[in-house]
Design a protein around this motif. Structure first.
Motif: not given
Length: 311
Positions: A229-230, A257-264
């Motif tokens: 998602n990034f 990468v895949l960012l954790p929920e809440g990290t933009k």
């Protein structure tokens, strides 16, 4: 002067009396401790059996893995048997009466490890009927025992166990049905990225003997996000090498990468991409890149995954 001398004598006498009282207390305590530990005690304990088989033979049936033994003796000696974790060793090469299927072994008090002053009053079972068969060898697979699932949005895309096999020996009839040995449980929800963890092997059946000194293995794994998602661009490569002269045309990479929920978003400064050049490498060398990410961030892909370095 006379009064001073009398006072000193009186003080010395008081000190002497106090010392005698202290010695009396210590003597009484020592006597009490001796009587307590010398008190006769009878208990029943369980002792594991270790059978040393006849050369070229294997156990097909073990009637029991432990003995129930009654012992009697001073408390302190009896307690020491519990603390030492004693075992009963029976060498089948020197013991037993031959039967049609194997051996009958009588368990003697002398087989039970016990100190002087302790008496063995009962052993159950008192006989072991042991079935023997020709010993054969076989190589079996070591399989990982995977428990649970990887965290949501991640997947285990690759794994292996090193070593992947184990050479064992045992009774021919039993080895026909024995094809693999599992590791201890490996919890998938604790795995992320690329890694390796040491894991114990499960205990072998008493009838089976390992022909290799292997008690643990390494579990190598690769966990990746199902999607990214990034994307990070222009992340500088850090070169780890003892050489001061090397050339690489590629200096930066991109990462999905895949960012954790809440990290933009995260910045390239939050990430380390490392190229570890092997010691003693010469000429053109292909080097795999590894990424160190902030906690909770998962790598999907490095572009490129490896680079060429000239030394």
């Amino acid at each position: 002067m006379v009064n001073g001398t009398r006072s000193q004598k009186a003080q010395s006498e008081r000190v002497r009396r106090h010392l005698l009282k202290l010695l009396a207390v210590l003597f009484s305590f020592s006597l009490w401790f001796y009587v307590l530990n010398s008190e006769s005690l009878e208990v029943q304990i369980k002792l594991p059996i270790v059978l040393i088989p006849v050369e070229g033979k294997a156990l097909t049936e073990v009637p029991t893995s432990e003995l129930h033994v009654k012992i009697k003796g001073p408390r302190v000696f009896v307690r020491n048997i519990f603390e030492k974790g004693e075992r009963v060793f029976l060498d089948l090469k020197k013991r037993g009466i031959k039967t049609k299927e194997g051996l009958r072994v009588k368990i003697l008090p002398s087989d039970i490890p016990h100190p002087l002053g302790v008496e063995v009053t009962d052993i159950q079972p008192s006989f072991l009927d042991i079935k023997l068969e020709k010993r054969t060898t076989k190589t079996i697979q070591i399989k990982p025992f995977l428990v649970g699932t990887v965290p949501n949005q991640l997947e285990l895309i690759k794994y292996e166990v090193v070593p992947s096999s184990l050479k064992i020996s045992g009774p021919r009839s039993y080895l026909k049905t024995f094809d693999s040995l599992e590791t201890a449980p490996i919890e998938l929800d604790k795995l992320e990225g690329d890694g390796r963890v040491k894991v114990l092997l499960k205990d072998l059946d008493l009838r089976i003997k390992s022909e290799e000194n292997i008690k643990e293995a390494e579990f190598l794994y690769r966990v990746r996000p199902k999607k990214a998602n990034f994307t990070l661009k222009e992340v500088k490569i850090r070169f780890l090498t003892s050489s001061t002269e090397f050339v690489s045309k590629v200096k930066t990479v991109s990462l999905d990468v895949l960012l954790p929920e809440g990290t933009k978003q995260i910045s390239p400064q939050d990430v380390k991409v490392v190229a570890e050049i092997p010691e003693g490498a010469k000429g053109d060398t292909k080097v795999k890149l590894n990424a160190e990410l902030p906690e909770g961030v998962h790598l999907l892909q490095i572009y490129p995954e490896s680079i060429n370095v000239s030394l």
